[in-house]
Motif scaffolding. Sequence first.
Motif, PDB file in Angstrom:
ATOM      1  N   GLU A  88       1.686   4.131  -3.066  1.00 42.43           N
ATOM      2  CA  GLU A  88       1.484   5.581  -2.946  1.00 42.43           C
ATOM      3  C   GLU A  88       2.745   6.335  -3.338  1.00 42.43           C
ATOM      4  O   GLU A  88       2.691   7.397  -3.953  1.00 42.43           O
ATOM      5  CB  GLU A  88       1.129   5.952  -1.499  1.00 42.43           C
ATOM      6  CG  GLU A  88      -0.325   5.696  -1.155  1.00 42.43           C
ATOM      7  CD  GLU A  88      -0.575   5.829   0.344  1.00 42.43           C
ATOM      8  OE1 GLU A  88       0.085   6.662   0.999  1.00 42.43           O
ATOM      9  OE2 GLU A  88      -1.435   5.084   0.854  1.00 42.43           O
ATOM     10  N   PRO A 148       2.975   5.713  -8.004  1.00 45.26           N
ATOM     11  CA  PRO A 148       1.729   5.232  -8.617  1.00 45.26           C
ATOM     12  C   PRO A 148       1.910   4.749 -10.059  1.00 45.26           C
ATOM     13  O   PRO A 148       0.960   4.232 -10.649  1.00 45.26           O
ATOM     14  CB  PRO A 148       0.801   6.453  -8.553  1.00 45.26           C
ATOM     15  CG  PRO A 148       1.667   7.624  -8.326  1.00 45.26           C
ATOM     16  CD  PRO A 148       2.971   7.170  -7.779  1.00 45.26           C
ATOM     17  N   GLU A 192       0.827  -1.203   0.000  1.00 45.53           N
ATOM     18  CA  GLU A 192       0.000   0.000   0.000  1.00 45.53           C
ATOM     19  C   GLU A 192       0.868   1.264   0.000  1.00 45.53           C
ATOM     20  O   GLU A 192       0.690   2.168  -0.803  1.00 45.53           O
ATOM     21  CB  GLU A 192      -0.827  -0.029   1.287  1.00 45.53           C
ATOM     22  CG  GLU A 192      -2.247   0.444   1.190  1.00 45.53           C
ATOM     23  CD  GLU A 192      -2.921   0.178   2.526  1.00 45.53           C
ATOM     24  OE1 GLU A 192      -3.457  -0.937   2.689  1.00 45.53           O
ATOM     25  OE2 GLU A 192      -2.870   1.071   3.405  1.00 45.53           O
ATOM     26  N   ARG A 193       1.846   1.297   0.906  1.00 43.76           N
ATOM     27  CA  ARG A 193       2.698   2.487   1.043  1.00 43.76           C
ATOM     28  C   ARG A 193       3.526   2.710  -0.216  1.00 43.76           C
ATOM     29  O   ARG A 193       3.651   3.818  -0.699  1.00 43.76           O
ATOM     30  CB  ARG A 193       3.654   2.318   2.226  1.00 43.76           C
ATOM     31  CG  ARG A 193       2.970   1.970   3.515  1.00 43.76           C
ATOM     32  CD  ARG A 193       2.990   3.075   4.544  1.00 43.76           C
ATOM     33  NE  ARG A 193       1.752   3.029   5.306  1.00 43.76           N
ATOM     34  CZ  ARG A 193       1.617   2.428   6.498  1.00 43.76           C
ATOM     35  NH1 ARG A 193       2.652   1.844   7.070  1.00 43.76           N
ATOM     36  NH2 ARG A 193       0.458   2.424   7.109  1.00 43.76           N
TER      37      ARG A 193
END
Lengths: 81, 265
Positions: B93, B96, B89-90
């Motif tokens: 971010e 992208p 997830e990190r």
Amino acid sequence: METLDLRGEKCPDTFVYTKIKAEEMGYSGGGKLKVIVDYPPAVESIPRSLAEEGRGYKVLEVKHLGGRTYEIYIEVPAFED
Amino acid sequence: MNLNEIKRYSRQLILPDFGTREQARLKKAKVAVTGAGGLGCPISTYLTLAGVGEIHIFDFDRVELSNLNRQFLYTPSDVGKPKAKLAAERLGEINPEIRVEGIEERITYDNAFELLKGYDAIVDGTDNFAVRYAVNDAAVVNRVPLFHGAALMYEGRAMSIIPGETACFRCVFPEPPPAGMIPTCREAGILGSVVGIVGAIQASEAIRYLAGLEIGLKNRLLIVNVDEMRFEKVRIARSSECTACGEKFVPRPVEEVCVVEEGDE
């Protein structure tokens, strides 16, 4: 004599807490420390790790209290530095 | 390459030997990172930043407070949550432009060959011998380049394994250390910056390899010692008797020998 009850803790945390306590004692004049563990590998690894510290810790006695519980008696010298 | 990508990768696009062709190779690459711990954090972060197109992070573990001296992708409020998902997830971010997937799976000798199939590279961030040998054998059998690394206390090691061409992990270390050499609690100590160095070295090798550039740790074992800040490169060679990459592959699972339970993998 100071007592550190580490029942419920595993390696390496058993050593983490033992080391912190022993240093606290060493910097304030030394003394005797009783460590209680119920994680059998710690009975071998705590003394070994303490010896590797080169601080002059002495393991005086290891008592088997039955089951998985042991007491490790340690003499902590007064640190010079 | 879109404009965002051109700007994002501009500082590496102007490197000598590196350009749009190399960047496109990175984008096309699919890489497995085994472990999202002390090594896995820097490895997967640098692969993400460089623009490796698809990154799969394998880890079955959950974040513990004692991870936070070295595993910089997690915060105190993550304690108890699964690392693979959080890391993915990190990193997603952070960049992208690429795909990062977290796979909550425990790698074993039985599933490694299937799980680690179809990748352009594997970067190993596992912290125990059982998984390390499984990853090595799977990489060799599946012919996937493997970027090995390990760290303990103030010391680290790295080597790059190109199956069919270079020595593999088992050529150099046919057996795990004997049980008598089980690390003491003290040896379970690790400094965050040391895993950072080793993970960054593994990522550098993988990135250069995937971009089609020469790499420096083929048939070489790099030993890093931060006590005296010593970097030493030792020549290593393939062994014809190696059960993984020698004449005939023999499956040889390895029992975990370490009593230290807090793991990175």
